[in-house]
Design a protein around this motif. Structure first.
Motif, PDB file in Angstrom:
ATOM      1  N   THR A 154      -1.115  -3.434  -9.441  1.00  0.00           N
ATOM      2  CA  THR A 154      -1.172  -4.036  -8.348  1.00  0.00           C
ATOM      3  C   THR A 154      -0.495  -4.995  -7.898  1.00  0.00           C
ATOM      4  O   THR A 154      -0.167  -5.202  -6.683  1.00  0.00           O
ATOM      5  CB  THR A 154      -2.678  -5.651  -9.149  1.00  0.00           C
ATOM      6  OG1 THR A 154      -1.453  -6.146 -10.474  1.00  0.00           O
ATOM      7  CG2 THR A 154      -3.279  -4.730  -9.641  1.00  0.00           C
ATOM      8  N   THR A 308      -0.581  -2.560  -2.995  1.00  0.00           N
ATOM      9  CA  THR A 308      -2.124  -2.287  -3.007  1.00  0.00           C
ATOM     10  C   THR A 308      -2.927  -2.608  -2.814  1.00  0.00           C
ATOM     11  O   THR A 308      -3.503  -3.589  -2.772  1.00  0.00           O
ATOM     12  CB  THR A 308      -2.133  -1.972  -4.688  1.00  0.00           C
ATOM     13  OG1 THR A 308      -2.401  -2.978  -5.040  1.00  0.00           O
ATOM     14  CG2 THR A 308      -0.278  -1.621  -5.730  1.00  0.00           C
ATOM     15  N   ARG A 330      -2.302   4.014  -9.287  1.00  0.00           N
ATOM     16  CA  ARG A 330      -3.153   3.357  -9.696  1.00  0.00           C
ATOM     17  C   ARG A 330      -3.459   3.160  -9.801  1.00  0.00           C
ATOM     18  O   ARG A 330      -4.516   2.013  -9.368  1.00  0.00           O
ATOM     19  CB  ARG A 330      -1.765   3.095 -10.557  1.00  0.00           C
ATOM     20  CG  ARG A 330      -0.227   3.076 -10.229  1.00  0.00           C
ATOM     21  CD  ARG A 330      -0.112   4.631 -12.007  1.00  0.00           C
ATOM     22  NE  ARG A 330       1.100   4.765 -12.224  1.00  0.00           N
ATOM     23  CZ  ARG A 330       1.675   5.926 -11.475  1.00  0.00           C
ATOM     24  NH1 ARG A 330       0.809   6.474 -10.912  1.00  0.00           N
ATOM     25  NH2 ARG A 330       2.539   6.473 -11.359  1.00  0.00           N
ATOM     26  N   ARG A 333      -6.150   2.588  -6.990  1.00  0.00           N
ATOM     27  CA  ARG A 333      -5.675   1.628  -6.258  1.00  0.00           C
ATOM     28  C   ARG A 333      -4.952   2.346  -5.335  1.00  0.00           C
ATOM     29  O   ARG A 333      -3.967   3.720  -6.055  1.00  0.00           O
ATOM     30  CB  ARG A 333      -5.678  -0.056  -6.380  1.00  0.00           C
ATOM     31  CG  ARG A 333      -5.884  -0.635  -6.865  1.00  0.00           C
ATOM     32  CD  ARG A 333      -5.399  -2.103  -7.225  1.00  0.00           C
ATOM     33  NE  ARG A 333      -5.259  -2.944  -6.364  1.00  0.00           N
ATOM     34  CZ  ARG A 333      -5.632  -4.031  -6.053  1.00  0.00           C
ATOM     35  NH1 ARG A 333      -7.186  -3.689  -5.647  1.00  0.00           N
ATOM     36  NH2 ARG A 333      -5.835  -4.437  -4.271  1.00  0.00           N
ATOM     37  N   ARG A 335      -0.949   2.778  -3.971  1.00  0.00           N
ATOM     38  CA  ARG A 335      -0.170   1.603  -4.185  1.00  0.00           C
ATOM     39  C   ARG A 335       1.763   2.499  -3.529  1.00  0.00           C
ATOM     40  O   ARG A 335       2.069   3.077  -3.197  1.00  0.00           O
ATOM     41  CB  ARG A 335       0.560   1.833  -5.277  1.00  0.00           C
ATOM     42  CG  ARG A 335       1.727   1.219  -6.169  1.00  0.00           C
ATOM     43  CD  ARG A 335       1.674   1.033  -7.356  1.00  0.00           C
ATOM     44  NE  ARG A 335       2.410   2.372  -8.222  1.00  0.00           N
ATOM     45  CZ  ARG A 335       3.190   2.376  -9.179  1.00  0.00           C
ATOM     46  NH1 ARG A 335       2.826   1.603 -10.259  1.00  0.00           N
ATOM     47  NH2 ARG A 335       2.833   3.541  -9.805  1.00  0.00           N
TER      48      ARG A 335
END
Length: 356
Positions: A154, A308, A330, A333, A335
């Motif tokens: 994140t 993200t 990832r 999401r 990124r």
């Protein structure tokens, strides 16, 4: 103000050390090699291919790398052990805990920070809570709080101040994975009982170079489970048998180095050690903030170089790839990451590719 640092001579010089970078927004996946790293690795390979390998020079590169990393995170070299994998270093710390001890981790943290505790074979109790609740979840039964300073999936930056304070209040130790932080975020390793970091991302070194720092107090409790010839006080006289005196400091936890990786790591670490860490932070987070603004994303609690957003079907990642931009996905999401080799043009390219 952050974007003004783009014109600083030091950062401009640092950007010139990279042959690529335009449209590369994936330092959080793997960093780009510097010109000096590429030259050093090629020279070492050429010498070896010509029948002139130089283990002594490679060992010197190991010690330069150790010293440079120590400078980057504000500790002495004697407090730094070398390795090649974060999970191995974490496993050493896990082995220092008593049977049944509670380890508090963040939900969704990188597996190398969590799995060594889950599979330690010491009946450790691993409790996972949301990152935002980590400090507030430390209790009287918590032996260790293990967390990534910057979350891989994140880009969230942990509230290290609150976590360290809560751990101290309850007599718990802390282990910080700084792999996604050192290189763009100033880090003081001495704040934590243990710090682990792989250098192939934001420090732009070859894969195979990691570091572990330990407080003197914790170092006395960590067993040297992986001791080999490099764990001796003088590795070159510690090559045979079991009657070897291990190094008196944290270097007794050294793993035998991947020489070529360290040959390439030394010039990369030298570059980042020469930079003003706060200027790099302003640069990287300034670009990330500009990109977040273009996408209409809210501001994070703590500035991050990683941005993200939800991309469950991978559509955004595909649009970036179609525009020639290297990003990553990832945990559902998209990124992107901004580093010293990026500038405002990369923000514009990525935002335009997404129609923003």
């Amino acid at each position: 103000m952050a974007l003004q640092t783009l014109s600083s001579p030091a950062l401009a010089a640092a950007r010139s050390e990279f042959t690529g970078g335009r449209g590369y927004l994936a330092a959080c996946t793997v960093g780009l090699p510097t010109r000096a790293t590429r030259a050093a690795v090629i020279a070492e390979l050429d010498a070896a291919a010509a029948g002139r390998p130089d283990p002594s020079a490679a060992s010197a590169a190991v010690e330069r790398s150790r010293a440079l990393f120590a400078r980057l995170v504000g500790v002495e070299s004697r407090s730094v052990a070398i390795g090649s994998q974060v999970s191995v270093a974490v496993a050493l710390v896990a082995a220092s805990l008593p049977h049944g001890a509670e380890v508090l981790v963040a939900e969704g943290d990188f597996s190398s920070v969590v799995l060594p505790f889950v599979h330690a074979g010491r009946s450790l109790r691993v409790r996972a809570v949301p990152l935002a609740d980590l400090a507030g979840s430390v209790g009287a039964t918590t032996a260790l709080v293990a967390f990534s300073l910057v979350q891989s999936a994140t880009g969230e930056v942990a509230d290290a101040d609150a976590i360290v304070s809560a751990a101290a209040a309850h007599g718990a130790r802390t282990l910080c994975d700084a792999t996604q932080a050192v290189g763009w975020l100033p880090v003081e390793a001495s704040r934590f009982d243990a710090l682990v970091c792989h250098t192939y991302k934001w420090l732009c070194a070859p894969r195979g170079v990691s570091f572990l720092t330990l407080s003197d107090d914790l170092a006395r409790e960590v067993p040297p489970l992986f001791a080999g010839w490099y764990a001796g006080g003088d590795p070159w006289s510690s090559c045979y048998g079991g009657d070897v005196e291990l190094a008196p400091d944290v270097t007794r936890f050294d793993a035998s180095p991947a020489w070529q990786a360290f040959v390439g790591a030394a010039p990369a670490l030298a570059l980042f050690a020469s930079l003003d860490g706060h200027a790099v932070h302003e640069h990287a987070t300034g670009l990330a903030a500009a990109f977040r603004l273009r996408l209409g994303l809210g501001r994070p609690d703590r500035a991050s170089a990683i941005v993200t957003w939800a991309d469950p079907d991978g559509a955004a990642l595909s649009r970036l790839a179609d525009a020639g931009i290297v990003a990553s996905g990832r945990a559902g999401r998209a990124r992107v990451a901004f580093h010293v080799f990026n500038d405002e043009e990369d923000v514009e390219l990525a935002a335009s590719a997404l129609g923003r």
